[in-house]
Write a protein that holds these residues in place. Structure first.
Motif, PDB file in Angstrom:
ATOM      1  N   LEU A   1       0.851  -1.184   0.000  1.00  0.00           N
ATOM      2  CA  LEU A   1       0.000   0.000   0.000  1.00  0.00           C
ATOM      3  C   LEU A   1       0.889   1.237   0.000  1.00  0.00           C
ATOM      4  CD1 LEU A   1      -2.739  -1.047   2.576  1.00  0.00           C
ATOM      5  CD2 LEU A   1      -2.864  -1.125   0.084  1.00  0.00           C
ATOM      6  N   ARG A   2       0.474   2.240  -0.735  1.00  0.00           N
ATOM      7  CA  ARG A   2       1.278   3.450  -0.886  1.00  0.00           C
ATOM      8  C   ARG A   2       0.728   4.579  -0.029  1.00  0.00           C
ATOM      9  NH1 ARG A   2       4.849   3.478  -5.185  1.00  0.00           N
ATOM     10  NH2 ARG A   2       4.673   1.695  -6.618  1.00  0.00           N
ATOM     11  N   GLY A   3       1.643   5.401   0.498  1.00  0.00           N
ATOM     12  CA  GLY A   3       1.281   6.582   1.261  1.00  0.00           C
ATOM     13  C   GLY A   3       1.717   7.837   0.532  1.00  0.00           C
ATOM     14  N   LEU A   4       1.937   8.906   1.292  1.00  0.00           N
ATOM     15  CA  LEU A   4       2.408  10.145   0.693  1.00  0.00           C
ATOM     16  C   LEU A   4       3.824   9.984   0.165  1.00  0.00           C
ATOM     17  CD1 LEU A   4       1.100  12.873   3.170  1.00  0.00           C
ATOM     18  CD2 LEU A   4       0.207  12.303   0.915  1.00  0.00           C
ATOM     19  N   TYR A   5       4.137  10.759  -0.864  1.00  0.00           N
ATOM     20  CA  TYR A   5       5.475  10.746  -1.471  1.00  0.00           C
ATOM     21  C   TYR A   5       5.865   9.347  -1.911  1.00  0.00           C
ATOM     22  CZ  TYR A   5       5.257  15.017   1.291  1.00  0.00           C
ATOM     23  OH  TYR A   5       4.842  16.198   1.860  1.00  0.00           O
ATOM     24  N   GLN A   6       4.859   8.554  -2.322  1.00  0.00           N
ATOM     25  CA  GLN A   6       5.081   7.202  -2.860  1.00  0.00           C
ATOM     26  C   GLN A   6       5.782   6.280  -1.870  1.00  0.00           C
ATOM     27  OE1 GLN A   6       3.676   6.291  -5.734  1.00  0.00           O
ATOM     28  NE2 GLN A   6       2.826   8.361  -5.732  1.00  0.00           N
ATOM     29  N   ARG A   7       5.570   6.495  -0.595  1.00  0.00           N
ATOM     30  CA  ARG A   7       6.090   5.557   0.397  1.00  0.00           C
ATOM     31  C   ARG A   7       5.346   4.228   0.266  1.00  0.00           C
ATOM     32  NH1 ARG A   7       6.373  10.539   3.377  1.00  0.00           N
ATOM     33  NH2 ARG A   7       8.441  10.847   4.277  1.00  0.00           N
ATOM     34  N   LYS A   8       6.068   3.136   0.415  1.00  0.00           N
ATOM     35  CA  LYS A   8       5.502   1.805   0.233  1.00  0.00           C
ATOM     36  C   LYS A   8       5.504   1.056   1.563  1.00  0.00           C
ATOM     37  CE  LYS A   8       7.192   1.475  -4.527  1.00  0.00           C
ATOM     38  NZ  LYS A   8       8.037   0.697  -5.468  1.00  0.00           N
TER      39      LYS A   8
ATOM     40  N   VAL B   1     -18.503   0.216   5.006  1.00  0.00           N
ATOM     41  CA  VAL B   1     -17.108  -0.186   4.811  1.00  0.00           C
ATOM     42  C   VAL B   1     -16.229   0.648   5.735  1.00  0.00           C
ATOM     43  CG1 VAL B   1     -15.254  -0.514   3.138  1.00  0.00           C
ATOM     44  CG2 VAL B   1     -17.644  -0.711   2.410  1.00  0.00           C
ATOM     45  N   VAL B   2     -15.332  -0.004   6.457  1.00  0.00           N
ATOM     46  CA  VAL B   2     -14.392   0.679   7.346  1.00  0.00           C
ATOM     47  C   VAL B   2     -12.983   0.262   6.950  1.00  0.00           C
ATOM     48  CG1 VAL B   2     -13.625   1.049   9.717  1.00  0.00           C
ATOM     49  CG2 VAL B   2     -16.064   0.748   9.221  1.00  0.00           C
ATOM     50  N   VAL B   3     -12.166   1.250   6.621  1.00  0.00           N
ATOM     51  CA  VAL B   3     -10.798   1.022   6.159  1.00  0.00           C
ATOM     52  C   VAL B   3      -9.859   1.828   7.048  1.00  0.00           C
ATOM     53  CG1 VAL B   3      -9.185   1.246   4.232  1.00  0.00           C
ATOM     54  CG2 VAL B   3     -11.585   0.655   3.796  1.00  0.00           C
ATOM     55  N   VAL B   4      -8.766   1.228   7.466  1.00  0.00           N
ATOM     56  CA  VAL B   4      -7.719   1.926   8.215  1.00  0.00           C
ATOM     57  C   VAL B   4      -6.663   2.392   7.228  1.00  0.00           C
ATOM     58  CG1 VAL B   4      -5.976   1.746  10.018  1.00  0.00           C
ATOM     59  CG2 VAL B   4      -8.168   0.572  10.277  1.00  0.00           C
ATOM     60  N   LYS B   5      -6.312   3.664   7.285  1.00  0.00           N
ATOM     61  CA  LYS B   5      -5.360   4.234   6.338  1.00  0.00           C
ATOM     62  C   LYS B   5      -3.933   3.847   6.708  1.00  0.00           C
ATOM     63  CE  LYS B   5      -6.058   8.231   4.516  1.00  0.00           C
ATOM     64  NZ  LYS B   5      -6.517   7.812   3.178  1.00  0.00           N
ATOM     65  N   THR B   6      -3.067   3.905   5.702  1.00  0.00           N
ATOM     66  CA  THR B   6      -1.667   3.547   5.930  1.00  0.00           C
ATOM     67  C   THR B   6      -0.920   4.638   6.689  1.00  0.00           C
ATOM     68  OG1 THR B   6      -1.096   4.463   3.767  1.00  0.00           O
ATOM     69  CG2 THR B   6      -1.606   2.115   3.880  1.00  0.00           C
ATOM     70  N   GLU B   7      -1.389   5.888   6.607  1.00  0.00           N
ATOM     71  CA  GLU B   7      -0.748   7.009   7.297  1.00  0.00           C
ATOM     72  C   GLU B   7      -1.814   7.864   7.960  1.00  0.00           C
ATOM     73  OE1 GLU B   7       3.181   7.634   4.407  1.00  0.00           O
ATOM     74  OE2 GLU B   7       1.381   8.853   4.101  1.00  0.00           O
ATOM     75  N   ASP B   8      -1.396   8.685   8.931  1.00  0.00           N
ATOM     76  CA  ASP B   8      -2.332   9.476   9.730  1.00  0.00           C
ATOM     77  C   ASP B   8      -2.404  10.930   9.305  1.00  0.00           C
ATOM     78  OD1 ASP B   8      -2.881   7.241  11.277  1.00  0.00           O
ATOM     79  OD2 ASP B   8      -1.219   7.675  12.655  1.00  0.00           O
TER      80      ASP B   8
END
Length: 842
Positions: A133-140, A280-287
């Motif tokens: 899963l990708r976050g900001l600035y294409q963090r993986k 649907v409930v999804v937890v994001k990869t970043e806050d």
């Protein structure tokens, strides 16, 4: 296995005498051999392709009959593929969820992940493990543990046996060990008013089904958690496959909100033809989307980052929303409150009219007409005779009423040769009277102050039309995209109506419009009475009392109505970019109230409409700059504080010297001269003590506010600027009341009741205002932490109560400004048979 050597041998067999053919192709058989070589290349490509296909056919495919709630441990390579076959009975009257859980146990699986493909009836779900899963600035962020809920295909029969298959494959030549488990979700269907708790993570999203029960057309879905982070997303989606339940696709369809501790979405049956929907409930990869800190990582190409434990425990509950009867009751409640003010005003007008008719006539005292009644009565024994020293009674009596109504222009009066010296003599006296500052023709001043009304009406039209267009666009974007983070509502008490997401917040602004219209009717009635008195040459109307100019009153009523309209537009979709819609006319109202109070005693030297609105435009300009650039920008706060202090000093000088000073190149020399003569050469106190006290207090208040802004740099610059305007208004209002009392006037009972009532209402209104149910200064998820349930009729929340009370308080404040008109009192010993203004103003 076929390698390059095998291919080369095959080529030698197909073309043994290659050199000879090349030589011949260069001679007489050239064209034929060119085509032969081309065919050779094609044949060679076909052979290699055939060899590869033959190699691929050697891959082993194993199909297993699998069962629910059994953990399968297996290994997959590029040479083998495993298919797990499942079957289960599906009932039309009962929906059961099926969940796939996968764990990868081998190290280094990120380079060659395992592909899982779930083949169902009318649906296909595929995902890789480890899941990236990708976050900001294409963090993986890799996740080796993945759990997904399968979409449930519809069935028409009462019971049906359905089959689905799980294909497991990889391109890695090394063996990768994994665990697979298929289980049923017993609590897949949500029930009304029953809380259900669950755990979710970025790689293990959760969704549940809800079916509208009979007789329920609107429900509110609430998701809560005791954990602020990790950041989550709640989405409402239609019953269709696939279900978008990952961080990178949850916003593709339906309605969604980011959340920290709470989220709420109102869902209507008409939006879902199947009478059901998925929660649907999804937890994001970043806050970062929820206002949380973004951990710093070195940005390197293709670097995988360990996200850590991001599991979150939540609970969901679906409750019925209000019915159409509550909408009707809310509307009737709102109309009833404000129509009661119309009825009360009518009754008071009837009583006052009857009292004026029945009032006995006192011999020797000129009767006062109804329009002269004010909130203060002057004690004639305390009226200073200094008001008659510069303007004799003979000069007042000698000016005929016909002359005061003549067609004279203000410019004609101001261009007289002695007008400047006359102004200096009159306005620089130690003791000033209203008569000293009301020397200009009344008809000219009335036209001057009517410009306030026409200008604000024009400003309102040109301001409101693009605002309405913009908020309609906002609401359309919200409805089309489903992104409910665009608008900052109190989602726990947001009742939609048509395309409006929070109709209750819009309806509660009706009070500003209705009470503003009522105020205009009151002013119009007073204006008509005054005009009729002038037509019949009433002595009281011509020469007695504080000069009556209604233009500013009309402007105040129009501003109150515009505040209601623009506040309603703002609450169509309140957010960071349109907050100035809600505050622009608040600045207008505060400025007009100050100007009206000042005009009562200074009609000749009050600011013109063009100057006043230009200053208010500058205030709104700084408001926009502060909202956009003021957050944490110390340069902006320094510039604003300096301008604030300079403006305060210039206004103080203007008020202290009654406009009899000039801002030119010699201003510094004159300041030094005044300091030398009054402070150094001889220590003399200020000539105008009362004015000096007011201005010193005003400077202390404004300098303190400037220092507070510079030190604290509040995020809500618009409210900070509005607080400055209100503080100055209250300060001048208090000074106005104190000076009237010092001049020997006493407050009438009706005016005192009005002042006390307005003060009490303002107190309750501010209490509800500071509840802060939402704030656009934070992220949408953080704003929703302040949301609360409705408190009145299950329809209005705290902010709606603020709208009700503040509109009533503003209307009461306007009535106080109308009541602060002194009744005419005649000092018989000094005035003889002529009515003059004997009210002292220091």
């Amino acid at each position: 296995r076929f390698d390059r050597q095998t291919v080369a041998q095959l080529a030698q067999q197909l073309l043994p005498n290659r050199k000879e053919m090349v030589l011949r192709s260069c001679c007489k058989f050239g064209p034929v051999l060119v085509w032969f070589r081309l065919g050779y290349v094609v044949l060679l490509w076909l052979c290699v392709t055939h060899l590869r296909c033959a190699r691929a056919e050697t891959k082993t495919v194993v199909q297993k009959d699998a069962e629910f709630d059994v953990t399968y441990n297996d290994t997959v390579t590029s040479d083998n593929q495993t298919i797990y076959a499942f079957n289960h009975t599906v009932s039309r009257n009962k929906t059961e969820g099926v969940r796939v859980t996968v764990d990868v146990l081998s190290e280094g699986a990120e380079s060659s992940p395992i592909l899982f493909v779930v083949r169902q009836k009318q649906a296909v779900l595929s995902f890789q493990v480890p899941l990236i899963l990708r976050g900001l600035y294409q963090r993986k962020y890799p996740y080796a543990h993945v759990g997904r809920t399968l979409c449930q295909p519809p069935t028409r029969s009462l019971t049906e046996t359905q089959y689905f298959f799980v294909d497991v494959s990889t391109l890695s030549s090394l063996g990768t060990h994994y665990q697979l488990r298929i289980s049923r979700v017993d609590s897949f269907t949500l029930h009304t008013d029953k809380k259900f708790s669950f755990t979710a993570s970025p790689s293990q999203p959760q969704y549940f089904k809800y079916v509208f029960p009979d007789g329920v057309d609107t429900v509110i879905v609430k998701v809560n958690s005791e954990m602020t982070f990790p950041c989550s997303v709640m989405s409402i989606q239609d019953i269709q496959c696939p279900v978008y339940d990952l961080d990178n696709n949850v916003a593709f369809i339906g309605m969604y909100q980011t959340m920290t501790k709470t989220a709420a979405i109102t869902v209507q049956r008409k939006d879902f033809p199947s009478n059901s929907f998925y929660v649907v409930v999804v937890v994001k990869t970043e806050d970062e989307a929820c206002g949380g800190p973004l951990r710093f990582y070195p940005l390197r190409p293709d670097e995988l980052i360990d996200a850590g434990n991001r599991s979150k425990t939540l609970d969901v509950v679906v409750s019925p929303a209000i019915s159409s009867d509550v909408y009707v009751m809310g509307m009737l409640f709102c109309l009833g409150i404000f129509l009661s003010f119309y009825l009360l005003t009518f009754l008071v007008a009837c009583v006052e009219n009857k009292r004026s008719v029945d009032r006995p006539t006192v011999p020797g005292v000129t009767p006062v007409s109804p329009y002269e009644y004010g909130s203060f009565v002057t004690n004639k024994l305390t009226v200073s005779s200094l008001c008659l020293s510069e303007r004799s009674l003979e000069s007042v009596a000698g000016r005929s009423r016909q002359e005061s109504l003549s067609s004279i222009e203000e410019d004609d009066y101001d261009t007289l040769a002695d007008i400047d010296s006359d102004k200096n003599i009159v306005r620089t006296k130690k003791y000033l009277c209203v008569s000293d500052l009301a020397r200009k023709d009344k008809r000219v001043l009335s036209k001057k102050y009517q410009i306030y009304f026409w200008n604000i009406a024009t400003i309102g039209v040109f301001y409101a039309l693009p605002v309405i267009q913009l908020v309609i666009t906002y609401q359309t974007v919200v409805n089309v995209t489903g992104n409910q983070d665009i608008c900052y509502y109190n989602f726990l008490c947001a009742h939609p109506l048509g395309n409006l997401s929070a109709f209750n917040n819009i309806l509660s602004n009706l009070g500003y419009v209705m009470l503003g219209l009522l105020f205009l009717l009151i002013v119009l009635q007073r204006d008509v009475i005054h005009s009729r008195a002038l037509d019949r040459n009433d002595l009281n109307a011509l020469e007695c009392g504080i000069p009556k100019h209604f233009g500013l009153f009309y402007a105040m009523g129009t501003a109150l109505m515009m505040e209601g309209l623009l506040s309603a537009c703002y609450h169509v979709c309140p957010n960071y970019t349109n907050f100035q819609f809600d505050t622009s006319f608040m600045y207008m109202i505060a400025g007009l109230c100050v100007l009206k109070l000042y005009q009562k005693r200074h009609p000749d030297i009050n600011a013109s409409a063009y100057t006043a609105y230009a200053c208010l435009a500058a205030v709104i300009f700084f408001s926009v700059l502060g909202v956009v650039f003021g957050k944490g920008n110390m340069v902006f706060w320094i510039v604003f504080s300096v301008l604030h202090i300079l403006a305060t000093m210039l206004l103080s000088t203007q008020l202290y010297y009654m406009g009899r000073w000039r801002l030119d190149s010699g201003i510094l020399r004159r300041i030094v001269y005044v300091i030398y003569t009054d402070c150094i050469r001889q220590c003399s106190g200020p000539m105008y003590i009362d004015r000096m006290v007011l201005l010193v207090m005003g400077n202390i208040v404004n300098w303190s506010l400037a220092a507070y802004g510079l030190l604290k740099t509040p995020n809500d610059f618009a409210s900070y600027l509005l607080a400055i305007a209100i503080c100055n208004l209250l300060l001048y209002f208090a000074f106005y009341i104190i000076m009237k009392l010092r001049s020997g006037e006493r407050i009438q009972c009706m005016a005192m009741v009005c002042i006390l009532f307005t003060a009490v209402v303002w107190g309750f209104a501010l209490f509800f205002f500071f509840q802060g149910l939402s704030t656009w200064q934070k992220t949408p998820a953080e704003s929703r932490e302040h949301n609360r349930d409705c408190i009145v009729l299950s329809f209005f929340d705290d902010h709606d109560i603020w709208h009700f009370l503040s509109s009533i308080a503003m209307f009461g404040s306007f009535l106080v400004s109308v009541c602060l008109v002194c009744a005419c009192t005649v000092d018989e010993d000094k005035a003889g048979d002529h009515s003059v203004m004997l009210i002292e103003f220091k």
